[in-house]
Design a protein around this motif. Structure first.
Motif, PDB file in Angstrom:
ATOM      1  N   UNK A   1       0.829  -1.201   0.000  1.00  0.00           N
ATOM      2  CA  UNK A   1       0.000   0.000   0.000  1.00  0.00           C
ATOM      3  C   UNK A   1       0.864   1.252   0.000  1.00  0.00           C
ATOM      4  N   UNK A   2       0.458   2.229  -0.833  1.00  0.00           N
ATOM      5  CA  UNK A   2       1.146   3.513  -0.874  1.00  0.00           C
ATOM      6  C   UNK A   2       0.097   4.630  -0.924  1.00  0.00           C
ATOM      7  N   UNK A   3       0.183   5.531   0.030  1.00  0.00           N
ATOM      8  CA  UNK A   3      -0.699   6.687   0.039  1.00  0.00           C
ATOM      9  C   UNK A   3      -0.035   7.825  -0.741  1.00  0.00           C
ATOM     10  N   UNK A   4      -0.823   8.544  -1.532  1.00  0.00           N
ATOM     11  CA  UNK A   4      -0.308   9.634  -2.350  1.00  0.00           C
ATOM     12  C   UNK A   4      -1.049  10.918  -1.988  1.00  0.00           C
TER      13      UNK A   4
ATOM     14  N   UNK B   1      -1.584  11.393   7.399  1.00  0.00           N
ATOM     15  CA  UNK B   1      -1.709   9.961   7.102  1.00  0.00           C
ATOM     16  C   UNK B   1      -0.924   9.137   8.125  1.00  0.00           C
ATOM     17  N   UNK B   2       0.306   9.532   8.386  1.00  0.00           N
ATOM     18  CA  UNK B   2       1.136   8.781   9.327  1.00  0.00           C
ATOM     19  C   UNK B   2       0.551   8.830  10.730  1.00  0.00           C
TER      20      UNK B   2
ATOM     21  N   UNK C   1       4.573   0.088   4.387  1.00  0.00           N
ATOM     22  CA  UNK C   1       3.606   1.024   3.820  1.00  0.00           C
ATOM     23  C   UNK C   1       4.384   2.235   3.339  1.00  0.00           C
ATOM     24  N   UNK C   2       3.969   2.776   2.213  1.00  0.00           N
ATOM     25  CA  UNK C   2       4.655   3.935   1.651  1.00  0.00           C
ATOM     26  C   UNK C   2       3.768   5.166   1.635  1.00  0.00           C
ATOM     27  N   UNK C   3       4.404   6.315   1.702  1.00  0.00           N
ATOM     28  CA  UNK C   3       3.698   7.588   1.573  1.00  0.00           C
ATOM     29  C   UNK C   3       4.449   8.440   0.552  1.00  0.00           C
TER      30      UNK C   3
END
Length: 329
Positions: free
Chosen positions: A185-188, A210-211, A245-247
């Motif tokens: 999962x990566x939030x943009x 988000x974090x 998880x990525x942001x």
């Protein structure tokens, strides 16, 4: 080699195959859609493959990402992938999609040589999906992701954009689901690339937001700085691993200094940045019988002029006239 005046080398090519899409996401385009490119303006399959070949064999590109619009709407997609997979050296190839057509095409794309997919999914709630995309296709996206995983188009990466008043509270649920399903999962952060030019910095869901939301349920440990390289996502190890998880903080923590991307629009324009206001026309060169060397030279000159950054923090920043669907993600 595609080098700019700041010493950055572009090895990652993003190729938009169409500006058309079968969703109408609120942060991308209006409900009625857009004025699509005319068919004669689009690059042909042969032209796309030729430009990818020039990029890979003459300019040092090692990764190719097919985008749109929605690339699964391109009739010749499987053939394009197969022909690009036959290049020497063979580039690593991925595709960014909304997932709706993946159930039907995943196996064929894998057989053609595609390595993996990124799928856009902003919510786990069908009603919110319908509000965000203006289409009732949530189940189709989930089924497409399952098909991609079963076909071996892995790792399946999920891209999510959080919007105030719609899905801003879903970050922990999305991460729990992704961990359970084995997706990355990566939030943009929402970017100023909507056709309506309605983006506002005030009120957007930031990487920090988000974090903070994720940490209400998960323990997040920053991944080692050496692991990121030129990847746009900052990644955190979830609950000690192995999941991450990525942001992608394109707005609040831009990563321009490490950018290694060059972009090709569906109508054959080179863009040095998502937020560029200038383009270089390779389609005209192709259709006037330019040699591969001449095309490569045009591409090099375009990338040499790449700006230091996106300019998002500059008071004079102007949103590109062309929306995300025309530029390619």
């Amino acid at each position: 080699m595609l080098i700019d005046t700041y010493g950055r080398v572009a090895t990652d090519l993003r190729v938009s195959l169409t500006d058309r899409c079968n969703l109408r996401c609120t942060y991308c385009m209006p409900e009625e859609g857009l004025q699509w490119l005319a068919k004669p303006d689009l690059l042909t399959d042969d032209e796309i493959v030729r430009l990818v070949r020039v990029a890979v064999t003459d300019l040092g590109v090692t990764e190719v990402r097919f985008t749109g619009g929605e690339p699964l709407l391109r009739p010749g997609l499987v053939g394009i992938v197969e022909r690009c997979a036959a290049l020497t050296p063979r580039p690593r190839m991925s595709l960014t999609t909304n997932g709706i057509g993946l159930k039907r095409t995943a196996a064929a794309l894998k057989a053609a040589g595609l390595d993996r997919v990124n799928v856009s999914l902003d919510t786990l709630r069908p009603d919110v999906f319908k509000t965000l995309t203006r289409r009732d296709r949530h189940r189709d996206v989930l089924d497409g992701m399952t098909a991609a995983r079963e076909a071996g188009l892995t790792p399946v990466k999920v891209n999510a954009v959080l919007m105030p008043g719609l899905n801003a509270d879903e970050a922990p649920d999305l991460l729990a689901w992704a961990v359970e399903e084995g997706y990355e999962l990566r939030f943009i952060e929402q970017m100023p690339l909507d056709a309506q030019h309605g983006w506002k910095r005030e009120g957007m869901i930031t990487a920090g937001d988000i974090l903070a939301s994720l940490r209400t349920r998960f323990d997040l440990t920053p991944e080692g700085s050496g692991e990121r390289g030129s990847a746009p996502a900052e990644r955190w190890v979830v609950d000690g691993g192995p999941h991450t998880v990525g942001v992608i903080a394109s707005v609040t923590r831009p990563f321009c200094r490490a950018c290694d991307r060059t972009r090709l629009t569906a109508d054959g324009q080179v863009r040095t940045c998502l937020f560029a206001t200038e383009e270089t026309d390779l389609r005209a060169a192709l259709r006037s019988d330019a040699s591969d060397a001449e095309i490569a030279d045009l591409w090099k000159k375009a990338m040499w002029g790449k700006k230091a950054g996106s300019g998002l923090d500059d008071p004079s920043f102007l949103q590109p006239e062309r929306p995300m669907s025309a530029i390619g993600g």
